[in-house]
Write a protein that holds these residues in place. Structure first.
Motif, PDB file in Angstrom:
ATOM      1  N   ASP A  99       0.836  -1.194   0.000  1.00 38.74           N
ATOM      2  CA  ASP A  99       0.000   0.000   0.000  1.00 38.74           C
ATOM      3  C   ASP A  99       0.874   1.249   0.000  1.00 38.74           C
ATOM      4  O   ASP A  99       0.613   2.219  -0.710  1.00 38.74           O
ATOM      5  N   SER A 100       1.942   1.208   0.789  1.00 36.01           N
ATOM      6  CA  SER A 100       2.870   2.334   0.839  1.00 36.01           C
ATOM      7  C   SER A 100       3.553   2.543  -0.508  1.00 36.01           C
ATOM      8  O   SER A 100       3.697   3.673  -0.978  1.00 36.01           O
ATOM      9  N   MET A 101       3.955   1.443  -1.157  1.00 41.01           N
ATOM     10  CA  MET A 101       4.609   1.550  -2.459  1.00 41.01           C
ATOM     11  C   MET A 101       3.650   2.086  -3.519  1.00 41.01           C
ATOM     12  O   MET A 101       4.024   2.907  -4.354  1.00 41.01           O
ATOM     13  N   ALA A 102       2.401   1.641  -3.482  1.00 37.61           N
ATOM     14  CA  ALA A 102       1.412   2.120  -4.449  1.00 37.61           C
ATOM     15  C   ALA A 102       1.158   3.608  -4.250  1.00 37.61           C
ATOM     16  O   ALA A 102       1.050   4.377  -5.221  1.00 37.61           O
ATOM     17  N   ASP A 103       1.105   4.045  -2.991  1.00 36.28           N
ATOM     18  CA  ASP A 103       0.894   5.464  -2.711  1.00 36.28           C
ATOM     19  C   ASP A 103       2.083   6.284  -3.192  1.00 36.28           C
ATOM     20  O   ASP A 103       1.921   7.355  -3.784  1.00 36.28           O
ATOM     21  N   ALA A 104       3.292   5.789  -2.964  1.00 36.87           N
ATOM     22  CA  ALA A 104       4.489   6.505  -3.417  1.00 36.87           C
ATOM     23  C   ALA A 104       4.560   6.550  -4.939  1.00 36.87           C
ATOM     24  O   ALA A 104       4.993   7.542  -5.525  1.00 36.87           O
ATOM     25  N   ARG A 105       4.102   5.494  -5.595  1.00 34.80           N
ATOM     26  CA  ARG A 105       4.097   5.478  -7.059  1.00 34.80           C
ATOM     27  C   ARG A 105       3.119   6.516  -7.603  1.00 34.80           C
ATOM     28  O   ARG A 105       3.392   7.198  -8.572  1.00 34.80           O
ATOM     29  N   ARG A 106       1.971   6.644  -6.950  1.00 33.01           N
ATOM     30  CA  ARG A 106       0.952   7.592  -7.420  1.00 33.01           C
ATOM     31  C   ARG A 106       1.293   9.031  -7.082  1.00 33.01           C
ATOM     32  O   ARG A 106       1.112   9.924  -7.896  1.00 33.01           O
ATOM     33  N   HIS A 107       1.781   9.268  -5.860  1.00 30.04           N
ATOM     34  CA  HIS A 107       1.928  10.634  -5.370  1.00 30.04           C
ATOM     35  C   HIS A 107       3.370  11.048  -5.111  1.00 30.04           C
ATOM     36  O   HIS A 107       3.618  12.184  -4.715  1.00 30.04           O
ATOM     37  N   GLY A 108       4.318  10.145  -5.317  1.00 27.67           N
ATOM     38  CA  GLY A 108       5.717  10.467  -5.038  1.00 27.67           C
ATOM     39  C   GLY A 108       6.020  10.293  -3.565  1.00 27.67           C
ATOM     40  O   GLY A 108       5.140  10.074  -2.740  1.00 27.67           O
ATOM     41  N   ASP A 109       7.287  10.369  -3.230  1.00 32.53           N
ATOM     42  CA  ASP A 109       7.739  10.208  -1.853  1.00 32.53           C
ATOM     43  C   ASP A 109       8.351  11.514  -1.398  1.00 32.53           C
ATOM     44  O   ASP A 109       9.334  11.990  -1.977  1.00 32.53           O
ATOM     45  N   ALA A 110       7.792  12.113  -0.368  1.00 32.09           N
ATOM     46  CA  ALA A 110       8.272  13.411   0.117  1.00 32.09           C
ATOM     47  C   ALA A 110       9.692  13.321   0.675  1.00 32.09           C
ATOM     48  O   ALA A 110      10.397  14.327   0.737  1.00 32.09           O
ATOM     49  N   ARG A 111      10.123  12.112   1.057  1.00 31.54           N
ATOM     50  CA  ARG A 111      11.470  11.962   1.636  1.00 31.54           C
ATOM     51  C   ARG A 111      12.560  11.907   0.580  1.00 31.54           C
ATOM     52  O   ARG A 111      13.732  12.001   0.898  1.00 31.54           O
ATOM     53  N   MET A 112      12.176  11.735  -0.694  1.00 32.13           N
ATOM     54  CA  MET A 112      13.164  11.570  -1.752  1.00 32.13           C
ATOM     55  C   MET A 112      13.840  12.898  -2.084  1.00 32.13           C
ATOM     56  O   MET A 112      13.155  13.903  -2.284  1.00 32.13           O
TER      57      MET A 112
END
Length: 175
Positions: free
Chosen positions: A71-84
């Motif tokens: 779920d976390s990976m899918a969210d990061a794929r859709r919305h990006g990762d703020a930590r990156m």
């Protein structure tokens, strides 16, 4: 052979039907039995219902449960990762060629030459800083008893870096 293919097709159809089943919405929290309240006493506030994430493979999951990795990976794929961190350093406004330089081929060649000189100067500066560090590594390697063949490779690298630095610095000195 036909029976095996039929069983496989039925299993595939059953799996597809299982996966395509409608997801249940957020279910209401079950009502707890209300305890008897003594006369004249204030009733206790109702127990907070646990918010649920909806029915899934494991039934109702409370929102306080850890988020699954998928779920976390899918969210990061859709919305990006703020930590990156950013992939490339942001460029300053006006750091590229101007419109006049883009319009005039000779002015653009001069712009490219300045950019190339800037890159070469950065390399020469980095090579000047790297040489002493590599030399200190060679001295530590000798003290540690590292084989001479490995030390010779680093010494050759130092010589090549110094030669390149001199070649780069040569045209800059002549200008």
């Amino acid at each position: 052979m036909k029976a095996g293919a039929l069983i496989a097709a039925l299993a595939l159809a059953a799996a597809a039907a299982w996966l395509a089943r409608p997801q249940a919405g957020v279910a209401a929290a079950p009502r707890a039995a209300t305890p008897a309240v003594a006369p004249g006493a204030a009733p206790a506030p109702p127990a907070r219902a646990v918010e649920t994430a909806g029915a899934g493979w494991l039934g109702e999951l409370p929102r306080s449960a850890p988020v699954p990795a998928w779920d976390s990976m899918a969210d990061a794929r859709r919305h990006g990762d703020a930590r990156m961190p950013p992939l490339a350093p942001s460029t300053r406004a006006g750091s590229g060629p101007s419109a006049a330089q883009l319009a005039d081929p000779q002015a653009y060649r001069a712009y490219e030459a300045r950019q190339d000189a800037r890159v070469l100067a950065a390399f020469a500066s980095a090579a000047a800083l790297e040489g002493p560090r590599l030399q200190a590594d060679v001295e530590r390697a000798r003290a540690a008893g590292i084989p001479a063949a490995q030390i010779a490779r680093v010494e050759a690298k130092i010589r090549r870096l110094e030669q390149l630095r001199r070649e780069i610095a040569g045209p800059a000195v002549q200008r």
